[in-house]
Write an enzyme that holds these catalytic residues in place. Sequence first.
Site, PDB file in Angstrom:
ATOM      1  CB  CYS A 183     -45.141 -38.661 -11.851  1.00 46.78           C
ATOM      2  SG  CYS A 183     -45.518 -37.050 -11.173  1.00 46.78           S
ATOM      3  CG  HIS A 216     -48.266 -41.117  -9.684  1.00 44.93           C
ATOM      4  ND1 HIS A 216     -46.994 -41.624  -9.674  1.00 44.93           N
ATOM      5  CD2 HIS A 216     -48.160 -39.821  -9.315  1.00 44.93           C
ATOM      6  CE1 HIS A 216     -46.137 -40.679  -9.315  1.00 44.93           C
ATOM      7  NE2 HIS A 216     -46.820 -39.580  -9.095  1.00 44.93           N
ATOM      8  CD  GLU A 244     -47.807 -45.172 -10.284  1.00 44.97           C
ATOM      9  OE1 GLU A 244     -48.197 -44.913 -11.440  1.00 44.97           O
ATOM     10  OE2 GLU A 244     -47.035 -44.418  -9.657  1.00 44.97           O
TER      11      GLU A 244
HETATM   12  N1  GLN Z   1     -40.813 -34.133  -8.429  1.00 46.62           N
HETATM   13  C1  GLN Z   1     -41.701 -34.033  -9.526  1.00 46.62           C
HETATM   14  C2  GLN Z   1     -42.769 -32.970  -9.297  1.00 46.62           C
HETATM   15  O1  GLN Z   1     -43.001 -32.580  -8.173  1.00 46.62           O
HETATM   16  C3  GLN Z   1     -42.369 -35.359  -9.825  1.00 46.62           C
HETATM   17  C4  GLN Z   1     -43.279 -35.831  -8.760  1.00 46.62           C
HETATM   18  C5  GLN Z   1     -43.650 -37.276  -8.859  1.00 46.62           C
HETATM   19  O2  GLN Z   1     -42.995 -38.054  -9.530  1.00 46.62           O
HETATM   20  N2  GLN Z   1     -44.663 -37.684  -8.132  1.00 46.62           N
HETATM   21  O3  GLN Z   1     -43.387 -32.516 -10.197  1.00 46.62           O
END
Ligand code: GLN
Length: 565
Positions: free
Chosen positions: A413, A539, A541
């Site tokens: 992400c 994600h 994970e």
């Molecule tokens: N802050 C970033 C976004 O909102 C990444 C979010 C994250 O890593 N879950 O897109």
Amino acid sequence: MLRKTLIRFLRNIQKSKEIGKKDFYILHRNIYVQTKFIVILGSVLSGLGKGVVTSSIMKILSFYGYKVLPVKFDGYLNYDCGTMNPYRHGEVFVLDDKSEVDMDFGMYERFLGKNLTGELSITGGKIFSEIIEKERRGDYLGNDVQIIPHLTDLIIEKIEKIAKRYELDVMVIEVGGTVGDIENSYFIEAMRQLALKHKTVFVDLTYIPKLDAVGEQKTKPTQYAFKTIMGSGIMPNYILCRSSEPLSEKARSKIALYTNLDKKRILDDSDLATIYELPIHLLEQGFDKLIIEDLELEKKEFNKQAFEKWKSIVERIKEPSKRVKIAIVGKYVELKDAYISVKEALNHAGAKLDCGVDIKWIESEDLEKGDLSILKDVDGIIVPGGFGKRGIEGKINAIRFARENKIPYLGLCLGMQLMVVEYARNVCGLEGANSTEFNPKTKYNVIDLMPSQKGIKNKGGTMRLGSWKCEIVDKDSIAYRSYKKRFVYERHRHRYEFNNKYRKLLKENGLKISALTPDKRLVEMVEWRSQFGIGTQAHPELKSKAEEPAPLFVSFLDAAISRKK
Ligand code: GLN
């Protein structure tokens, strides 16, 4: 007997077509499904691992083939975990259905190997907002609405509905917090009442400290805690003792004496080499026999094969044939729970590849001054998800270091977004390129707010959340080699995305865009060409299970093993 007769009767009228399929099903469910309940309470202190206990008990029951699901109560008044700080509360876990839930759900899924739903998470916030909504609607007209019976009834009604809908043999309910907290008191009272209606057993997870000065395990906190639980009208059936060393016979006897419980109901839950060993450890203590008898569950055969499979995973985690060192560069590294899914996904992949993973936790701010020597001895680098500006430049430095030194890299992400930023700055020469999350005025906004996010004011539950379909568009890619299929589903939690304005330029400069949303609008995965480096907007994970590791983690770890060789 009566049940069997009723079901036979029901089948006959169904055959005669007097009732439809749907009605038959509802009646059948009401007669046939009699869910039993196990309630897990925590005493003495928090952080003892109720989630692992709940998961282990479910795992044991699933070895017997019982249909089981968890429910988690959390007393806080937040509607869900989405607005909480991972530094305080640990990781925010996301389910397929977009729910942002307590990290214990991660534990349940990893053990059970199932994808769960948000209705299983019952928070103070949800219960209170629902009861007020009901009151405004006039559901309680003429009454003063009270914690008992209205709120407690609502709680019981909710779990009964879930138990029925899923036709559960057993529901395992984890009550968040510690006995004696004001926050969870109404949940505990609801559980007392639940036991009046349904077959229910209670497990108290307690802590047994050992004082170095006397060299003895002390049971007094547990004795007091037991009294507190008894004061709520609940008599625990089992006491699970968390401790650093195995429970001594003396401590066990003492607890048994003070709690009126048979010694075999005082179980050891001392530190194990891996959390995945707890189901085995409880089975060794005969917990399965006790619980099946107490709940009067229908006798079923223990699935030896499933158990052996689990055991072999545990053995590989405990004694792998090789080890690698992986750096996790984050901003919440002081609280390990903030990245628990990443840590566990590495464990799962490690079990598959027979490789132990030593994690080097690195505070990203420490990498901002340019000294990256701390990364020299690692075999792989992960930049996990995150929000806010702090530590961003340190993470970008780490990614550059991975790329320039050919260290396998996995970006999750935010880790993918920063992989794009680093590439734009250092390969494409877009000086000062950034995400508008960190510099709204950047000249090169290679990562920008998703159009669908513009204008959104409320912070709760408004990100791009939950499971999304993704298409791997390049077969010659790490992504395809990992997943081995064209369409994959992973969980998301973000507001920003790869800015399509820069797709062409970044591609021309060698960044591979290997996956997109099926409508081709959002970039889902990017890769380096000359070495192992992949960033995913999702994600992965969050979907990794002990018995089914996340594909990207497996190939990342494989690359780390190869590099070490
Ligand atoms: N802050 C970033 C976004 O909102 C990444 C979010 C994250 O890593 N879950 O897109």
